[in-house]
Design an enzyme around this catalytic site. Structure first.
Site, PDB file in Angstrom:
ATOM      1  N   SER A  22      13.024   4.104 -12.700  1.00 17.91           N
ATOM      2  CA  SER A  22      12.014   4.810 -11.914  1.00 17.91           C
ATOM      3  C   SER A  22      11.001   5.456 -12.851  1.00 17.91           C
ATOM      4  O   SER A  22      11.368   6.206 -13.756  1.00 17.91           O
ATOM      5  CB  SER A  22      12.675   5.882 -11.041  1.00 17.91           C
ATOM      6  OG  SER A  22      13.515   5.292 -10.072  1.00 17.91           O
ATOM      7  N   ARG A  45      16.424  15.846 -12.588  1.00 20.98           N
ATOM      8  CA  ARG A  45      15.904  15.064 -13.708  1.00 20.98           C
ATOM      9  C   ARG A  45      15.384  15.908 -14.868  1.00 20.98           C
ATOM     10  O   ARG A  45      14.430  15.539 -15.553  1.00 20.98           O
ATOM     11  CB  ARG A  45      14.796  14.105 -13.228  1.00 20.98           C
ATOM     12  CG  ARG A  45      15.240  13.141 -12.138  1.00 20.98           C
ATOM     13  CD  ARG A  45      16.408  12.269 -12.578  1.00 20.98           C
ATOM     14  NE  ARG A  45      16.862  11.435 -11.489  1.00 20.98           N
ATOM     15  CZ  ARG A  45      17.902  11.730 -10.681  1.00 20.98           C
ATOM     16  NH1 ARG A  45      18.599  12.845 -10.878  1.00 20.98           N
ATOM     17  NH2 ARG A  45      18.253  10.928  -9.711  1.00 20.98           N
ATOM     18  N   GLU A 105       8.800  10.444 -14.837  1.00 23.04           N
ATOM     19  CA  GLU A 105      10.215  10.566 -15.159  1.00 23.04           C
ATOM     20  C   GLU A 105      10.485  10.045 -16.565  1.00 23.04           C
ATOM     21  O   GLU A 105      11.545  10.255 -17.131  1.00 23.04           O
ATOM     22  CB  GLU A 105      11.058   9.793 -14.136  1.00 23.04           C
ATOM     23  CG  GLU A 105      12.546  10.029 -14.264  1.00 23.04           C
ATOM     24  CD  GLU A 105      13.330   9.529 -13.065  1.00 23.04           C
ATOM     25  OE1 GLU A 105      14.330   8.812 -13.272  1.00 23.04           O
ATOM     26  OE2 GLU A 105      12.946   9.855 -11.928  1.00 23.04           O
TER      27      GLU A 105
END
Length: 309
Positions: free
Chosen positions: A224, A175, A295
């Site tokens: 998320s 990520r 995130e």
């Protein structure tokens, strides 16, 4: 203040005081001082390269994985979805390579590959947002990620100069990428393998069914909210075990369906969501000793704060 003198040769309109809440998947946030929609790479380079250093700038993709504060953004938001949305393909070393500009939606790339009988991009079908954001954060799902299919990327630096980097130079990891500060992604080449269209379609259908069963798609969210820790339980499990499923601040809520999805029940403000984020992190630390990293990025009066490493 007006930006008109800086961009006399730019044909695209630069709008002022544009609401951003309806341009994000969380449906939260204030206005951008300016919104630019360049029509080609030359205009984008002119806009990006000529902005004074004291004016914040940000590329607005699909509006996923970002929380816009209610105070708004005092700089220039650049929207690439209207013009930078072309997909193409070519052959290299006997294999097919798909090219996609930064404004192409992730699902569009997945379906284009399916139609061409190419496998490897199925995981993108259920990820919201655009290819530009997906590359920057090395988006992934269902066992696949951008790093596994990206061949190279076209980038603009802070002065508007073009660069082409091989994927490995971007330093893609879980990520995140190592794109230099002030640089932006404008186009990528993706190396896929030939496959059976019916099998690819079925795999995408299965992924979408799993997504509908496990995610609260009937409420605005940013996907998320927290990254999974490098070791130990996944973020959703840590949040669940801390007793936070269904926790709420105003209209911001930890989803009862998927505890790593923080959802907007209808009228959530950025302050509600930020308070809920802080509460979740504090309780997870107390319960497990694990600190969860965001995130999502945050856009507000302090400029653009990327997702945490």
């Amino acid at each position: 203040m007006t930006l008109a003198p800086l961009f006399a040769g730019v044909k695209s309109r630069i709008l002022e005081h544009v609401p951003l809440n309806n341009r994000t998947t969380w449906r939260i946030g204030g206005t951008a001082r300016w919104l630019a929609t360049p029509s080609n790479r030359e205009e984008l380079a002119q806009i990006w390269g000529k902005l004074p250093a004291d004016i914040p700038r940000f590329i607005l993709g699909g509006g996923s994985n970002i929380l816009v504060e209610d105070c708004g953004f005092s700089g220039v938001a650049v929207d690439l979805r209207q013009q930078f949305n072309k997909i193409g393909q070519y052959r290299k070393d006997g294999e097919t390579v798909i090219t996609a500009e930064a404004g192409v939606s992730t699902s569009s790339l997945a379906h284009y590959a399916r139609q061409k009988g190419l496998t490897g991009a199925e995981f993108l079908g259920g990820i919201p947002g655009t290819i530009g954001g997906a590359v920057r954060m090395n988006a992934g799902a269902n066992g696949g990620d951008i790093a596994s299919i990206l061949l190279d990327a076209q980038l603009l630096d802070q002065d508007g100069e073009l660069h082409v980097w091989p994927a490995k130079k971007l330093g893609l990891s879980y990520r995140q990428s190592k794109l230099p500060k002030g640089w932006i992604f404008i186009k990528g080449s993706f190396k896929l393998k030939e496959g059976d269209t019916s099998i690819i379609r079925e795999r995408m259908r299965e992924f979408n069914q799993q997504r509908r069963k496990s995610q609260p798609l009937n409420f605005p969210s940013a996907g998320s909210t927290f990254k999974n820790p490098a070791e130990g339980p996944a973020a959703w499990k840590l949040i669940h075990e801390a007793g936070l499923r269904g926790a709420r601040v105003g209209d911001a809520q930890v989803s009862e369906k998927h505890s790593n999805f923080l959802i907007n029940l209808g009228q959530a403000k950025s302050c509600d969501m930020l308070s809920l984020i802080d509460h979740v992190r504090e309780q997870v630390v107390k319960n497990s000793g694990t600190t969860l990293n965001l995130e999502v990025a945050i856009l507000g009066n302090r400029g653009f704060r990327p997702a945490e490493v």
